[in-house]
Scaffold this motif. Structure first.
Motif, mmCIF file in Angstrom:
data_model
loop_
_atom_site.group_PDB
_atom_site.id
_atom_site.type_symbol
_atom_site.label_atom_id
_atom_site.label_comp_id
_atom_site.label_asym_id
_atom_site.label_seq_id
_atom_site.Cartn_x
_atom_site.Cartn_y
_atom_site.Cartn_z
ATOM 1 N N VAL A 146 0.984 -1.199 0.081
ATOM 2 C CA VAL A 146 0.063 -0.084 0.216
ATOM 3 C C VAL A 146 0.914 1.139 0.090
ATOM 4 O O VAL A 146 1.751 1.440 0.793
ATOM 5 N N ILE A 147 0.787 1.946 -0.928
ATOM 6 C CA ILE A 147 1.608 3.178 -1.244
ATOM 7 C C ILE A 147 0.946 4.371 -1.083
ATOM 8 O O ILE A 147 -0.324 4.799 -1.637
ATOM 9 N N VAL A 148 1.336 5.538 -0.141
ATOM 10 C CA VAL A 148 0.804 6.818 -0.101
ATOM 11 C C VAL A 148 1.586 7.704 -0.577
ATOM 12 O O VAL A 148 2.771 7.699 0.001
ATOM 13 N N ILE A 149 1.321 8.494 -1.684
ATOM 14 C CA ILE A 149 2.060 9.728 -2.080
ATOM 15 C C ILE A 149 1.355 11.006 -1.844
ATOM 16 O O ILE A 149 0.128 11.096 -2.275
ATOM 17 N N SER A 150 1.795 12.089 -1.081
ATOM 18 C CA SER A 150 1.153 13.125 -1.042
ATOM 19 C C SER A 150 2.303 14.219 -0.385
ATOM 20 O O SER A 150 3.458 13.828 -0.423
ATOM 21 N N SER A 151 1.882 15.228 0.081
ATOM 22 C CA SER A 151 2.530 16.233 0.934
ATOM 23 C C SER A 151 2.967 15.342 2.341
ATOM 24 O O SER A 151 2.093 14.357 2.807
ATOM 25 N N PRO A 152 3.955 15.522 3.014
ATOM 26 C CA PRO A 152 4.104 14.955 4.130
ATOM 27 C C PRO A 152 3.122 15.008 5.311
ATOM 28 O O PRO A 152 2.936 14.125 5.809
ATOM 29 N N GLN A 153 2.360 16.154 5.229
ATOM 30 C CA GLN A 153 1.109 16.103 5.931
ATOM 31 C C GLN A 153 0.156 15.272 5.603
ATOM 32 O O GLN A 153 -0.560 14.708 6.077
ATOM 33 N N GLY A 154 -0.009 15.294 4.194
ATOM 34 C CA GLY A 154 -1.371 14.290 3.659
ATOM 35 C C GLY A 154 -0.714 12.758 3.883
ATOM 36 O O GLY A 154 -1.773 12.030 4.286
ATOM 37 N N VAL A 155 0.573 12.592 3.811
ATOM 38 C CA VAL A 155 0.912 11.090 4.394
ATOM 39 C C VAL A 155 0.699 10.885 5.677
ATOM 40 O O VAL A 155 0.140 9.703 5.799
ATOM 41 N N THR A 156 1.154 11.751 6.472
ATOM 42 C CA THR A 156 1.201 11.544 7.873
ATOM 43 C C THR A 156 -0.727 11.236 8.327
ATOM 44 O O THR A 156 -0.961 10.286 9.071
ATOM 45 N N ARG A 157 -1.391 12.151 7.699
ATOM 46 C CA ARG A 157 -2.834 12.088 7.952
ATOM 47 C C ARG A 157 -3.424 10.670 7.593
ATOM 48 O O ARG A 157 -4.056 10.167 8.392
ATOM 49 N N THR A 158 -3.062 10.300 6.380
ATOM 50 C CA THR A 158 -3.575 9.237 5.972
ATOM 51 C C THR A 158 -3.075 7.843 6.588
ATOM 52 O O THR A 158 -3.734 7.006 7.068
ATOM 53 N N ILE A 159 -1.812 7.993 7.140
ATOM 54 C CA ILE A 159 -1.309 6.852 7.977
ATOM 55 C C ILE A 159 -2.201 6.735 9.372
ATOM 56 O O ILE A 159 -2.577 5.627 9.661
ATOM 57 N N HIS A 160 -2.262 7.960 9.869
ATOM 58 C CA HIS A 160 -3.087 7.942 11.065
ATOM 59 C C HIS A 160 -4.443 7.721 10.944
ATOM 60 O O HIS A 160 -5.233 6.839 11.678
ATOM 61 N N THR A 161 -5.107 7.838 9.866
ATOM 62 C CA THR A 161 -6.537 7.280 9.423
ATOM 63 C C THR A 161 -6.505 5.810 9.234
ATOM 64 O O THR A 161 -7.445 5.231 9.888
ATOM 65 N N PHE A 162 -5.500 5.224 8.562
ATOM 66 C CA PHE A 162 -5.342 3.809 8.528
ATOM 67 C C PHE A 162 -5.493 3.140 10.001
ATOM 68 O O PHE A 162 -5.857 2.294 10.242
ATOM 69 N N TYR A 163 -4.607 3.750 10.765
ATOM 70 C CA TYR A 163 -4.444 3.493 12.200
ATOM 71 C C TYR A 163 -5.879 3.451 13.016
ATOM 72 O O TYR A 163 -6.141 2.435 13.444
ATOM 73 N N ARG A 164 -6.514 4.597 12.924
ATOM 74 C CA ARG A 164 -7.704 4.729 13.588
ATOM 75 C C ARG A 164 -8.613 3.761 13.158
ATOM 76 O O ARG A 164 -9.546 3.209 13.772
#
Length: 83
Positions: free
Chosen positions: A33-51
């Motif tokens: 699973v690859i997430v490509i975005s701004s650093p803030q977008g990547v961090t937000r998406t990773i935390h969403t997957f965690y939640r």
């Protein structure tokens, strides 16, 4: 007559010894699973997957810069069971 007392030299199977078996074929397939975005977008998406309970934050790779300025990517490696 002495032949009656000579032990058989052939090994006898030990029932307590496990019989080696071939492992079942692995039915898990690699998944990235690859997430490509701004650093803030990547961090937000990773935390969403965690939640959502999909992946812990520590399972993702460290964000790496891409060829595009201001863009990073992070990868999650999993093995997906397919029956």
């Amino acid at each position: 007559m002495t032949e009656d007392f000579i032990r058989d030299s052939s090994p006898t199977p030990n029932p307590a010894t496990p019989v080696p078996s071939t492992p079942p074929p692995d039915k898990r397939h690699p998944l990235k699973v690859i997430v490509i975005s701004s650093p803030q977008g990547v961090t937000r998406t990773i935390h969403t997957f965690y939640r959502l309970g999909y992946a812990h934050v520590s399972e993702w790779s460290k964000p790496q810069p891409t060829q595009n300025p201001g863009e990073v990517m992070s990868v999650l490696y999993r093995r997906l069971r397919i029956d």
